[in-house]
Write a protein that holds these residues in place. Sequence first.
Motif, short mmCIF file in Angstrom:
data_model
loop_
_atom_site.label_atom_id
_atom_site.label_comp_id
_atom_site.label_asym_id
_atom_site.label_seq_id
_atom_site.Cartn_x
_atom_site.Cartn_y
_atom_site.Cartn_z
N ILE A 241 0.84 -1.20 0.00
CA ILE A 241 0.00 0.00 0.00
C ILE A 241 0.87 1.25 0.00
CG2 ILE A 241 -1.76 1.26 1.30
CD1 ILE A 241 -2.76 -1.41 2.36
N SER A 242 1.95 1.22 0.75
CA SER A 242 2.86 2.37 0.79
C SER A 242 3.38 2.69 -0.60
CB SER A 242 4.02 2.09 1.74
OG SER A 242 3.58 1.60 2.98
N TRP A 243 3.86 1.69 -1.29
CA TRP A 243 4.40 1.91 -2.64
C TRP A 243 3.31 2.34 -3.60
CZ3 TRP A 243 9.44 2.31 -3.29
CH2 TRP A 243 10.30 1.68 -2.40
N SER A 244 2.11 1.77 -3.46
CA SER A 244 1.00 2.16 -4.35
C SER A 244 0.62 3.62 -4.15
CB SER A 244 -0.21 1.25 -4.09
OG SER A 244 0.10 -0.10 -4.36
N ILE A 245 0.64 4.08 -2.90
CA ILE A 245 0.35 5.49 -2.63
C ILE A 245 1.41 6.38 -3.27
CG2 ILE A 245 0.18 7.23 -0.80
CD1 ILE A 245 -0.96 5.03 1.01
N LEU A 246 2.66 5.95 -3.22
CA LEU A 246 3.73 6.73 -3.84
C LEU A 246 3.55 6.79 -5.35
CD1 LEU A 246 6.26 8.21 -2.80
CD2 LEU A 246 7.58 6.18 -3.37
N ILE A 247 3.11 5.69 -5.95
CA ILE A 247 2.83 5.69 -7.39
C ILE A 247 1.70 6.66 -7.71
CG2 ILE A 247 1.98 4.27 -9.30
CD1 ILE A 247 3.38 1.88 -7.98
N ASP A 248 0.66 6.65 -6.88
CA ASP A 248 -0.48 7.54 -7.10
C ASP A 248 -0.07 9.00 -6.97
OD1 ASP A 248 -3.36 7.74 -7.57
OD2 ASP A 248 -3.43 8.60 -5.55
N ILE A 249 0.85 9.30 -6.06
CA ILE A 249 1.34 10.67 -5.90
C ILE A 249 2.06 11.12 -7.18
CG2 ILE A 249 3.00 12.10 -4.65
CD1 ILE A 249 2.23 10.54 -2.12
N CYS A 250 2.83 10.21 -7.79
CA CYS A 250 3.47 10.53 -9.08
C CYS A 250 2.43 10.83 -10.14
CB CYS A 250 4.37 9.38 -9.52
SG CYS A 250 5.82 9.13 -8.47
N GLY A 251 1.34 10.08 -10.10
CA GLY A 251 0.28 10.34 -11.07
C GLY A 251 -0.35 11.71 -10.87
N GLY A 252 -0.46 12.13 -9.60
CA GLY A 252 -1.01 13.46 -9.35
C GLY A 252 -0.18 14.56 -9.93
N SER A 253 1.13 14.34 -10.01
CA SER A 253 2.02 15.33 -10.63
C SER A 253 2.29 14.99 -12.09
CB SER A 253 3.34 15.39 -9.86
OG SER A 253 3.97 14.12 -9.82
N ARG A 254 1.56 14.00 -12.65
CA ARG A 254 1.65 13.59 -14.06
C ARG A 254 3.06 13.13 -14.43
NH1 ARG A 254 -2.89 14.65 -16.60
NH2 ARG A 254 -1.94 14.41 -18.67
N ASP A 255 3.72 12.49 -13.48
CA ASP A 255 5.07 11.96 -13.72
C ASP A 255 4.95 10.46 -13.98
OD1 ASP A 255 7.71 11.37 -13.85
OD2 ASP A 255 8.24 12.11 -11.86
N VAL A 256 4.62 10.13 -15.22
CA VAL A 256 4.39 8.73 -15.59
C VAL A 256 5.67 7.91 -15.48
CG1 VAL A 256 3.56 7.19 -17.41
CG2 VAL A 256 2.55 9.44 -17.13
N LYS A 257 6.77 8.50 -15.90
CA LYS A 257 8.02 7.75 -15.90
C LYS A 257 8.41 7.32 -14.50
CE LYS A 257 12.73 8.00 -17.69
NZ LYS A 257 13.73 8.85 -18.42
N SER A 258 8.27 8.22 -13.53
CA SER A 258 8.62 7.87 -12.14
C SER A 258 7.64 6.85 -11.57
CB SER A 258 8.63 9.13 -11.28
OG SER A 258 9.62 10.04 -11.70
N ALA A 259 6.37 6.98 -11.95
CA ALA A 259 5.37 6.04 -11.45
C ALA A 259 5.69 4.62 -11.88
CB ALA A 259 3.99 6.45 -11.94
N VAL A 260 6.08 4.46 -13.13
CA VAL A 260 6.41 3.13 -13.64
C VAL A 260 7.73 2.65 -13.05
CG1 VAL A 260 6.87 1.78 -15.71
CG2 VAL A 260 5.09 3.52 -15.73
N GLN A 261 8.66 3.57 -12.83
CA GLN A 261 9.96 3.20 -12.28
C GLN A 261 9.83 2.65 -10.86
OE1 GLN A 261 12.87 3.08 -13.85
NE2 GLN A 261 13.86 2.29 -11.99
#
Length: 871
Positions: free
Chosen positions: A558-578
């Motif tokens: 869940i922690s990592w998923s929240i971090l991915i979602d935060i990247c999505g909020g800033s539209r940083d797709v590359k970091s979200a996938v990384q």
Amino acid sequence: MRGLLILGSASSSSSSSSIAGRCSRRPSHSKALNSSLSNVFPTGTHSPLSSRPSTIHSRSPLLSSVQWDIAGASSGGKTSLRHYADVASKLAERGKLDDFAMVVENVVVAGVEPSQFAAVLAVELVAKGISRCLREGNLWNVVQVLRKVEELGISAVGLCDESAVESLRRECRRISKSGDLEELVEFMEVLSGFGFSIKEMMKPSEVIKLCVDARNPKIAIRYASILPQADILFCTVINEFGKKRDLKSAFMAYTESKAHMNGPNMYIYRSIIDVCGLCGDYKKSRNIYHQDLLSQNVTPNVYVFNSLMNVNAHDLNYIFQLYKNMQNLGVPADMASYNILLKACCLAGRVDLAQDIYREVKHLETTGVLKLDVFTYSTIVKVFADAKLWKMALRVKEDMQSAGVSPNMVTWSSLISSCANSGLVELAIQLFEEMVSAGCEPNTQCCNILLHACVEARQFDRAFRLFRSWREKELWDDIERRNSTDDNLNADPTSQLCITNMPNAQSHVHQIKFAGNFAFKPTITTYNILMKACGTDYYHAKALMEEMKSVGLTPNHISWSILIDICGGSRDVKSAVQILTTMRMAGVDPDVVAYTTAIKVCVGCKNWRLAFSLFEEMKRFEIQPNLVTYSTLLRARSTYGSLHEVQQCLAIYQDMRKSGFKSDDHYLKELIAEWCEGVLQNNNQQQEEATAPCNRTDIGKPRCLILEKVAEHLQKSFTESLAIDLQELTKVEARIVVLAVLRMIKENYALGESVKDDIFIILGVSKVEPDLVEQNFEVRDAITKLLQYELGLEVLPAGPTTAPDEVAGSESSNMSLTKLNGIMGRNKYTTRKPAAVQRLKVTKKSLKDWLQRNRDIIEYRLSIPKNDSFC
């Protein structure tokens, strides 16, 4: 004094041969005995048993003349008895237990009372010999001798002192370590028969644990049956197997225990029912109730009923039926019964029934029948809290305080949760402060509820201030405890605080005052909630993850998923996938939630290609997508641009259906319909039917048949002979399927594939039902207008073909409704005939001409670029 001659009679050999045991038996010959005696007595000394043969078949006159006056024996007689006791004791001491048993047998046969002879034996020497034989590994030889002397009337327990008993204990432990549980229990059964205390040999809990670990319920019950209070131990065995989630072994133990019961035992019934609930098999608990209790005319007590209701608490109807059975059988319900009923209402969300039960128990309390406890109040509060009826929950709190019942942690947590779920953050904090003031120490779960309420209300700063106050109180107390034993008391304790900082934080003094006197230990859930409060601040969320690690916690999925979602909020797709790769490097394999979150980020940034590649990656790692994953991909686009995109989404749709998920197909149908209508966008014909797919009443129904038809046809090879099956479709759905196939033909033609054959359109089997026939006519007319007048294709009746599995229908596609009504009037028992399948044919020549006319339009549409780059 006249010497005593003890002769071994025939009974000696017969009784010796009857000794049961596992060791080899020594023959009871006179030479063996005399040899043993010669080792005991010095050379030249007359052995009292060597003057006569020890084995004869009849009692000698001399032995008959020996008189033992036990009541008033002369001093010489007592000396002779003691003499033989010394002989036997010394034989035992040297480990000659067989010879010891022979002497005892001969003395008893001669007429000596066993108790009188046992009184003059040197027990310490006999016990020493027993310990010696046990050390030499002659366990069952010892058992053999002890059983023999028991038969002769001498207590085996009386021959063992504490050292011998300790040797028996060691032997039990040795056998247990070897893993031979059957030998261990058999040995303990023998010792129990001798009168030894089995509990002193080994702790019953240790033996039962060994049997449970070995998955051997029969041996466990066999052992329990030799102990006092065996019924309680039977329950222990059943419960221990239940803790191992071994329901099969628990039932075997239950069956074996019933064979040792004289009558119904409610403790055992209750134990096996509880184990059924522990193992998640409520059906077997019902079988016990109906087959082992009701069918045997056994009336369960209230505790059995309570266990049965608790196991079946998920089935509200069933436990209310049990409650009625209790009343019919005259079993009065106790407070636990009503608490379980309230629990069932809570699980079922039946607030009305919970209120009725609450009123009933309140009435019973006024009459003195029952006394409501904190569990009752807490359960009814949770019922109202789950239903977001916070006012009623607060009213119950007032009732319990009026009754002198103090709310416990569950009560306060439910109240705070009720207000938090209703968005009443201020009231939730007020209840939290009231709980601390009342002396009830909140746990971390309760604190997490309050933090979550602040986050849901988007009061992020407040959530961090609460967290600071709780963390600072804990760290402050820890520093004070550490500094109280430190010589350097002048150090500034606040300089040692290491907490998450947020702007606009309250003063330290106020925070300590608010925190109260309770220990707060943040959990992974605490940090996950705070990470959600970071909004789009990736670096703040990352700092929280580092702080989580510093306090000994490991970020979870869940922690990592929240971090991915935060990247999505800033539209940083590359970091979200990384982050998915970073998770694996941290030793946490991404799960379906992490992948779905990353896919949502890609979809939100309109990066379709990456979203679908993540989906394929999930499948490669054998991670089963959930409904959110499928729905996110199916709703990714607002329109389709190519055949590949449609095929991709339809493949996902079919995979979702095969996985057992159901969703609203309306959105996907509209997209497919829009894509199909693209065939008509550059034709000159503008007919009213062109807007037909937008009719929500026709395509918005919860039917998946149209999508399955489209998927089936679009997956066919272009080189195959095309046959479009429109059976069971409405005219609008049939139009979409035909247009989908034509769209596929257009796009494949643009890629260089030519038309190989005519297209056959199957309209359906001619049925005898008028409604179906009329529907077939409507579909035929709609498709004919579409192909001929809108697209300019040549459409010919292909002639009916037969479907042998159907009931006979019309003989041609032009059969009139009147003739069909005549067929319906025929006898229903007439002979079945092959049914006629109505078909249309679109000629290959007209298809080629149509494709050539639209070639320029196809090339233009295929030249539109796709946006597949990172956002």
